[in-house]
Write a protein that holds these residues in place. Structure first.
Motif, PDB file in Angstrom:
ATOM      1  N   LYS A  57       0.789  -1.158  -0.056  1.00 25.42           N
ATOM      2  CA  LYS A  57       0.023  -0.042  -0.038  1.00 25.42           C
ATOM      3  C   LYS A  57       0.865   1.326  -0.009  1.00 25.42           C
ATOM      4  O   LYS A  57       0.787   2.221   0.905  1.00 25.42           O
ATOM      5  N   GLY A  58       1.852   1.341  -0.766  1.00 24.36           N
ATOM      6  CA  GLY A  58       2.604   2.402  -1.098  1.00 24.36           C
ATOM      7  C   GLY A  58       3.709   2.707   0.012  1.00 24.36           C
ATOM      8  O   GLY A  58       4.223   4.106   0.223  1.00 24.36           O
ATOM      9  N   GLU A  59       3.991   1.795   1.066  1.00 24.41           N
ATOM     10  CA  GLU A  59       4.862   1.877   1.769  1.00 24.41           C
ATOM     11  C   GLU A  59       5.722   0.701   2.160  1.00 24.41           C
ATOM     12  O   GLU A  59       5.169  -0.317   1.894  1.00 24.41           O
ATOM     13  N   VAL A  60       7.033   0.943   2.589  1.00 25.25           N
ATOM     14  CA  VAL A  60       8.054  -0.341   2.732  1.00 25.25           C
ATOM     15  C   VAL A  60       7.513  -0.637   4.018  1.00 25.25           C
ATOM     16  O   VAL A  60       7.578   0.162   5.194  1.00 25.25           O
ATOM     17  N   ARG A  61       7.229  -2.014   4.216  1.00 25.25           N
ATOM     18  CA  ARG A  61       6.915  -2.818   5.475  1.00 25.25           C
ATOM     19  C   ARG A  61       7.887  -3.838   5.622  1.00 25.25           C
ATOM     20  O   ARG A  61       8.253  -4.496   4.982  1.00 25.25           O
ATOM     21  N   VAL A  62       8.066  -4.014   7.235  1.00 23.65           N
ATOM     22  CA  VAL A  62       8.991  -4.948   7.717  1.00 23.65           C
ATOM     23  C   VAL A  62       8.161  -6.061   8.114  1.00 23.65           C
ATOM     24  O   VAL A  62       7.011  -5.734   8.869  1.00 23.65           O
ATOM     25  N   ASP A  63       8.174  -7.288   7.906  1.00 23.33           N
ATOM     26  CA  ASP A  63       7.794  -8.642   8.206  1.00 23.33           C
ATOM     27  C   ASP A  63       8.609  -8.999   9.465  1.00 23.33           C
ATOM     28  O   ASP A  63       9.792  -9.357   9.473  1.00 23.33           O
ATOM     29  N   TRP A  64       7.826  -8.943  10.856  1.00 28.35           N
ATOM     30  CA  TRP A  64       8.649  -8.932  12.006  1.00 28.35           C
ATOM     31  C   TRP A  64       8.699 -10.377  12.194  1.00 28.35           C
ATOM     32  O   TRP A  64       9.766 -10.739  13.026  1.00 28.35           O
TER      33      TRP A  64
END
Ligand code: SF4
Ligand code: SF4
Ligand code: SF4
Lengths: 97, 290
Positions: A57-64
Motif C-alpha cells: 500500500k505504497g509503503e515499505v513494510r517489515v515482516d517482523w
C-alpha cells in the motif's frame, strides 16, 4: 518395482520454515522506517537476506517474523530513511532481587 | 527475453523465503534470494554440504518453494547432471537445473564432479557462492581463500594465494561464464536470466561475504561486496562462447587498502603485502577491462 514407479516423497513441505519463523526471539535491534524520507526506490528490498521487506500500500513494510535485525537495510538505504533501534530498551545486566 | 532493468520489475515472489536458518546479514542467503528472482519457479536446485544447504531446512521443514536436494559434499554437479538426464527422458525441457555450492563444494571438495560435468557439457548451471572460507565447518581456509587471510587454521595468515577458479572454469569452455556480486543485484539477476536462456554448461561465481569469516559487522555484508568491486579485486563480467564483456565498471576506484582494513581477517597484512596486492590488482584490472 521399476525406479520410475517409486513415489516421490518430499521430506518437507515448501515454505514451512516461513510459516514457523519467529525471528523476534533473536532480534537485538530492529529497523524503523521514516516513511516521509523513503522515496520507494526499493533498494533495501533486494539487500535484505531474510525477505523481510516489501512494498505494501505504497509503503515499505517489515515482516517482523522474518527480520533478524542485521541492519543491512539501514546501511544501504541511499536516503537514510531507516534507523536501527534496540529491540529491548529496559535495564541492562542482571535482574535485581 | 526481456532483461529486468529496474528494481520495480523484479518479481515479488520469494522462492527462498524468510524464516531460513542463516545468520543475521548472511551473504549466502542474500545471493540465493536474488538469483531465485531470475531463475523462477521452474527450477530444481541441488546443494552440497555448506551453510546454504543447512540454512534452507532439514528433513522436517524448508524455506524453499522449489524442489531442493541436499547432496553430499563431492557431488552436486553430478546429481544435477542426473536430474537433467531424468528430465530429458521425460521430455521436460523448461526447467533450470542448478547445482549451487560454496567455495569448498566448488573449488576443492566438489571439484572432481564439477570439472566432470563441465567437460561433458552438461546442460546445467553451476553456481559458486564464494565467501572465501569453509564457513559451515568453522571457517577453515580453502584453495580460494585469499592470500594472508587469517582463519582458524591459518592463524598467521594464509601462506599461499587464492587459485584462479575463473580461469580454471574458462578453460572448460563453458557456454556461459559470469562473475556476480550481492551488492549489484540487477547485474546478478540479469546474468541468471541470460544463463537460463542458454543451453549447455553454465558457470556463475558470486562473491557473497560472510561477516563471521571476514571479521566484519553483520550490517557490512553488502558494503564489503561493493568495495571488493570498487577496489578492483572482484570484477564483474560475463563470457559467452569465450568472448568477455565487462558488465559493471565501478563508478569510483578505491585502493585495496580501504577494502582490506575493514576486515579482521587481514589484520596481520603489512603495508608491503598490501602494496604488492595493489600492483597485482591493477595489472589484473587492466587485463580484464581491455
Ligand atoms: S534489519 Fe536486516 S533482516 Fe531486518 S529488514 Fe533490514 S535487512 Fe532485512
Ligand atoms: S532503500 Fe530507503 S528510500 Fe529506498 S525503498 Fe528502502 S527505505 Fe525507502
Ligand atoms: S556462517 Fe556466514 S555464510 Fe554461514 S550462515 Fe552464517 S553468515 Fe551465512
Amino acid at each position: 518395482m521399476a525406479a520410475k514407479e517409486l513415489p516421490v516423497v518430499p521430506s518437507a513441505r515448501p515454505g514451512t520454515m516461513a510459516a514457523g519463523a519467529a525471528m523476534e526471539r533473536i532480534r537485538e535491534q530492529r529497523p524503523v522506517i521514516d516513511h516521509q524520507k523513503c522515496n520507494l526506490c526499493r533498494e533495501c528490498l533486494l539487500y535484505c537476506p531474510d525477505a523481510a521487506l516489501a512494498v505494501d500500500k505504497g509503503e515499505v513494510r517489515v515482516d517482523w517474523h522474518f527480520c533478524k535485525g542485521c541492519g543491512i537495510c539501514a546501511v544501504e538505504c541511499p536516503v537514510r530513511a531507516i534507523t536501527m533501534v534496540a529491540e529491548y530498551a529496559g535495564n541492562r545486566g542482571f535482574i535485581e532481587k | 527475453m526481456e532483461l529486468i532493468n529496474s528494481l520495480a520489475d523484479v518479481p515479488e515472489t520469494e522462492l527462498f523465503t524468510g524464516g531460513h536458518g542463516g545468520c543475521r546479514g548472511c551473504g549466502a542467503a542474500l545471493a540465493v534470494r536474488q538469483a531465485m528472482k531470475a531463475l523462477g519457479p521452474r527450477t530444481i536446485i541441488t546443494i552440497p554440504a555448506s551453510c546454504m544447504a543447512t540454512i534452507g531446512g532439514s528433513g522436517l521443514s524448508t524455506a524453499w518453494e522449489i524442489p531442493f536436494y541436499h547432496s553430499l559434499f563431492e557431488c552436486a554437479p553430478a546429481v544435477a547432471s542426473g536430474i537433467r538426464a531424468a528430465l530429458d527422458i521425460q521430455g521436460i525441457k523448461d526447467v533450470n537445473v542448478v547445482s549451487w555450492a560454496g567455495d569448498a563444494g566448488t573449488a576443492d571438495i566438489g571439484f572432481q564432479s564439477l570439472t566432470g560435468a563441465a567437460e561433458r557439457q552438461e546442460n546445467i548451471i553451476h553456481v559458486c557462492y564464494d565467501n572465501e572460507t569453509y564457513m559451515n565447518t568453522g571457517g577453515q581456509a580453502g584453495s580460494i581463500t585469499p592470500y594472508l587471510a587469517v582463519t582458524p587454521d591459518t592463524p598467521g595468515g594464509k601462506p599461499t594465494p587464492r587459485k584462479d577458479m575463473l580461469a580454471i572454469m574458462a578453460a572448460h569452455h563453458p557456454a556461459y561464464l559470469a562473475t556476480a556480486s550481492v551488492a549489484y543485484p540487477l547485474d546478478l539477476i540479469q546474468k541468471f536470466q541470460k544463463a537460463g536462456e542458454i543451453q549447455g554448461f553454465r558457470y556463475i561465481h558470486i562473491l557473497a561475504p560472510c561477516f563471521k569469516g571476514w571479521g566484519i559487522r553483520e550490517d557490512q555484508t553488502v558494503q564489503l561486496a561493493r568495495l571488493a568491486v570498487e577496489c578492483g579485486l572482484w570484477q564483474l563480467y560475463e563470457e559467452i562462447d569465450g568472448r568477455r564483456r565487462v558488465t559493471v565498471i565501478p563508478e569510483r576506484r578505491i585502493p585495496v587498502r580501504e577494502y582490506l582494513r575493514l576486515q579482521g581477517r587481514f589484520k596481520t597484512m603489512d603495508e608491503a603485502a598490501i602494496a604488492a596486492l595493489q600492483a597485482e590488482v591493477d595489472r589484473r584490472f587492466q587485463e580484464v577491462q581491455s
